[in-house]
Design a protein around this motif. Structure first.
Motif, PDB file in Angstrom:
ATOM      1  N   ASP A   1       1.147  -5.187  13.827  1.00 41.09           N
ATOM      2  CA  ASP A   1       0.691  -4.281  12.773  1.00 41.09           C
ATOM      3  C   ASP A   1       1.339  -4.678  11.432  1.00 41.09           C
ATOM      4  N   ASP A   2       0.530  -4.750  10.378  1.00 41.66           N
ATOM      5  CA  ASP A   2       1.089  -5.067   9.048  1.00 41.66           C
ATOM      6  C   ASP A   2       1.324  -3.810   8.212  1.00 41.66           C
ATOM      7  N   TYR A   3       1.012  -2.620   8.776  1.00 42.68           N
ATOM      8  CA  TYR A   3       1.277  -1.327   8.161  1.00 42.68           C
ATOM      9  C   TYR A   3       0.551  -1.141   6.826  1.00 42.68           C
ATOM     10  N   ASP A   4      -0.546  -1.824   6.656  1.00 43.06           N
ATOM     11  CA  ASP A   4      -1.313  -1.733   5.428  1.00 43.06           C
ATOM     12  C   ASP A   4      -1.756  -0.288   5.183  1.00 43.06           C
ATOM     13  N   GLY A   5      -1.430   0.232   4.003  1.00 42.66           N
ATOM     14  CA  GLY A   5      -1.836   1.576   3.626  1.00 42.66           C
ATOM     15  C   GLY A   5      -0.984   2.682   4.207  1.00 42.66           C
TER      16      GLY A   5
ATOM     17  N   SER B   1      15.395   4.663   9.628  1.00 48.63           N
ATOM     18  CA  SER B   1      14.724   4.737   8.321  1.00 48.63           C
ATOM     19  C   SER B   1      13.322   5.345   8.395  1.00 48.63           C
ATOM     20  N   VAL B   2      13.183   6.349   9.210  1.00 52.34           N
ATOM     21  CA  VAL B   2      11.901   7.054   9.308  1.00 52.34           C
ATOM     22  C   VAL B   2      11.924   8.229   8.333  1.00 52.34           C
ATOM     23  N   SER B   3      10.948   8.262   7.457  1.00 52.84           N
ATOM     24  CA  SER B   3      10.906   9.306   6.442  1.00 52.84           C
ATOM     25  C   SER B   3      10.592  10.662   7.070  1.00 52.84           C
ATOM     26  N   PRO B   4      11.289  11.729   6.675  1.00 47.55           N
ATOM     27  CA  PRO B   4      10.911  13.070   7.142  1.00 47.55           C
ATOM     28  C   PRO B   4       9.444  13.345   6.839  1.00 47.55           C
ATOM     29  N   HIS B   5       8.817  14.132   7.711  1.00 49.56           N
ATOM     30  CA  HIS B   5       7.407  14.427   7.507  1.00 49.56           C
ATOM     31  C   HIS B   5       6.981  15.626   8.336  1.00 49.56           C
TER      32      HIS B   5
ATOM     33  N   ARG C   1       2.205  14.628   5.931  1.00 49.17           N
ATOM     34  CA  ARG C   1       2.849  14.591   4.599  1.00 49.17           C
ATOM     35  C   ARG C   1       4.267  14.055   4.770  1.00 49.17           C
ATOM     36  N   PHE C   2       4.521  12.850   4.254  1.00 52.14           N
ATOM     37  CA  PHE C   2       5.861  12.259   4.264  1.00 52.14           C
ATOM     38  C   PHE C   2       6.592  12.668   2.986  1.00 52.14           C
ATOM     39  N   TYR C   3       7.923  12.831   3.070  1.00 52.34           N
ATOM     40  CA  TYR C   3       8.692  13.208   1.886  1.00 52.34           C
ATOM     41  C   TYR C   3      10.110  12.629   1.969  1.00 52.34           C
TER      42      TYR C   3
ATOM     43  N   SER D   1       4.226  10.483   0.426  1.00 50.86           N
ATOM     44  CA  SER D   1       2.845  10.043   0.642  1.00 50.86           C
ATOM     45  C   SER D   1       2.142  10.934   1.660  1.00 50.86           C
ATOM     46  N   TRP D   2       0.829  10.805   1.683  1.00 51.16           N
ATOM     47  CA  TRP D   2      -0.016  11.473   2.684  1.00 51.16           C
ATOM     48  C   TRP D   2      -0.684  10.416   3.544  1.00 51.16           C
ATOM     49  N   GLU D   3      -0.980  10.794   4.797  1.00 53.67           N
ATOM     50  CA  GLU D   3      -1.776   9.942   5.670  1.00 53.67           C
ATOM     51  C   GLU D   3      -2.799  10.807   6.409  1.00 53.67           C
ATOM     52  N   LEU D   4      -3.981  10.266   6.550  1.00 62.65           N
ATOM     53  CA  LEU D   4      -5.077  10.953   7.229  1.00 62.65           C
ATOM     54  C   LEU D   4      -5.711   9.977   8.218  1.00 62.65           C
ATOM     55  N   PHE D   5      -5.903  10.443   9.470  1.00 64.64           N
ATOM     56  CA  PHE D   5      -6.505   9.590  10.488  1.00 64.64           C
ATOM     57  C   PHE D   5      -7.649  10.319  11.185  1.00 64.64           C
TER      58      PHE D   5
END
Length: 519
Positions: A232-236, A442-446, A458-460, A465-469
């Motif tokens: 995975d290149d974690y794009d986006g 190093s995982v961002s709270p969310h 919602r990451f903070y 950032s936001w992510e939608l799947f």
């Protein structure tokens, strides 16, 4: 005028009391035929549903976990509120989200054992309660008539245990076996006329995935296929991009993968007896020599590490399954199975190379989703499968429901018995998740919401950032649709649902962050 107390009146009173006593005794006898069910909860650490054959895994066979599925229900959609060890157990005991029970993360939180726990309510109702094995919530459990727990994470070989009298006990052997030995000992010595609630906390399959000496070569002839998103290149997905939990970069040769030259720590061999150490060195020594001779680099080395990780992880899981079988066999042999509810679950899911990772934490499915199997003879039909949303939040109220006790309003979970036993019962349409830790890996709270089809996150702090799947089209959560044309209405609906759940569960921190979005 007060009637004088005569001998005949006394005899009449005695007769009446005797009659009441007989009736009461008879009623008690009838009630006694319906004994409250015993409860056994077996909770492992970091065990992936992908490694359980009952869930369709081709990686290994897990006959004892599968047995629970065949004799009870396989929960296909069991999830956690916060994918990390200690907080998950705190949710299990309290039936409350992390922000309500006070144990948000393993780095800064202290669990308040004095708060209301479902086991305390069972105690008051006459249950004998025990926790044996890993708890990872401090060293002074409450709500248990008996406990013997691993200090912190505990050790795979020759572990120490903390006892109720403040002393430490040292046992020689492999931790999964020792936990089962202590479990059987307690079952043998418990008060046989009382219902019991027993929680068995396994260390397996937590990092560093150390197999028992007899299981070392179990998967040596197997080559495991790479997950299709291993590279995975974690794009986006910015939060995924900045994490530090990859097999390629984070996994340590000595600590994790048993390349033992010059390495002396808990992750490898320092607690072992000479005999145990020799078996490890005889097994891993040639593997290390071969690795050095091949001088692998780049993807070849990463894929070698993946194979080594999988072999160790699954061999560790094999001992877990075997020891679950020991407890089930005990219940059978002592005629306890028919009146005992058994739950097997993990404290959360785990990555087995998906996205190139190990560990957990993220709200992505492999971490968020946990295995859960429930057997309850006479109540849950054998061979059942459930696609209802169930959360570890629901275990506490379900156990009170099973015992016929009132579920306190403060508990935020719901009993899942109705959705497993009544066709008319309606489960959740959405689930709320909140991960707080902002340190290791190093995982961002969310926080976020998952519905039947979609997931919004919602990451903070570390990453904003936001992510939608769309889980129907993208089950592996590779394409972040947030902000893309055509998803405006879906995003708005999910944000509204997320806000509704935040209000329902009274998560003030998440509410503040959501309010900033509006401002």
């Amino acid at each position: 005028m007060k009637r004088p107390f005569t001998r005949s009146a006394a005899l009449s009173s005695i007769s009446l009391l005797f009659f009441i006593s007989i009736v009461s005794s008879a009623f008690a006898q009838v009630k006694g035929d319906e004994k409250p069910p015993n409860i056994v909860i077996i909770i492992s650490d970091d065990h992936a549903f992908q490694a359980i054959s009952a869930y369709g895994s081709n990686l290994m066979q897990t006959p004892n976990m599968d047995r629970l599925a065949k004799e009870g229900v396989l929960l296909n959609r069991a999830y956690v509120t916060n994918s990390i060890c200690g907080p998950s157990r705190a949710v299990l005991l309290t039936g409350k989200y992390s922000h309500k029970n006070g144990f948000k993360d393993n780095e800064t939180s202290t669990f308040d054992h004095g708060q209301d726990l479902f086991v305390k309510r069972l105690q008051k109702a006459g249950y004998e309660t025990a926790w044996i094995g890993k708890q990872h919530l401090g060293n002074k459990p409450q709500g248990f008539d008996y406990w013997e727990i691993l200090p912190g994470q505990g050790s795979y070989f020759n572990p120490d245990f903390l006892k109720m009298d403040g002393t430490r006990a040292h046992y020689e052997g492999y931790v999964s076996d020792v936990i089962s030995d202590l479990t059987v000992d307690w079952l043998d010595e418990r008060e046989s006329d009382q219902p019991f609630c027993l929680i068995v906390g396994h260390k397996a399959t937590h990092r560093t995935w150390m197999p028992d000496t007899g299981d070392l070569d179990m998967f040596e002839d197997v080559t495991f296929p790479l997950p299709h998103n291993f590279y995975d290149d974690y794009d986006g997905r910015e939060a995924a991009e900045v994490q530090d939990m990859t097999i390629s970069k984070t996994m340590v040769m000595g600590y994790d993968l048993k390349m033992l030259t010059g390495v002396e720590n808990e992750g490898t061999v320092n607690r072992m007896t000479p005999e145990q150490r020799k078996k490890y060195q005889d097994f891993y020594g040639p593997i290390e020599a071969d690795l050095k001779a091949r001088n692998l680099q780049g993807n070849e080395l990463t894929e070698w590490k993946y194979q080594r990780y999988m072999k160790d992880y699954l061999a560790t899981a094999a001992s877990l399954d075997r020891n679950i079988g020991r407890v089930l066999d005990y219940l059978d042999e002592h005629n306890l199975s028919e009146n005992t509810l058994v739950i097997y679950m993990s404290d959360q899911g785990f990555y087995l190379g998906e996205h190139g990772w190990f560990d957990k934490r993220f709200m992505y499915e492999e971490s968020f989703r946990t295995p859960m199997l429930v057997r309850y003879p006479g109540v849950i039909k054998p061979g059942t499968e459930s696609d209802d949303f169930i959360m570890n939040l629901d275990v506490a109220p379900t156990m009170l429901d099973v015992a016929g006790l009132e579920i306190p309003a403060e508990m935020q979970g719901e009993s899942f018995l109705p959705v497993l036993t009544k066709k008319s019962a309606k489960g959740r349409d959405a689930m709320f998740y909140h991960y707080y830790e902002n340190g290791e890996h190093s995982v961002s709270p969310h926080f976020g919401v998952r519905t039947e089809r979609y997931k919004l996150i919602r990451f903070y702090k570390r990453v904003e950032s936001w992510e939608l799947f769309d889980l129907k089209k993208d089950a592996n959560e590779m394409e972040n649709l947030y902000g893309k044309p055509g998803y405006e209405k879906t995003t708005a609906k999910l944000k509204a649902k997320l806000a509704e759940l935040i209000e329902q569960y009274e998560d003030e921190e998440a509410a503040r962050i959501m309010a900033q979005e509006i401002d």
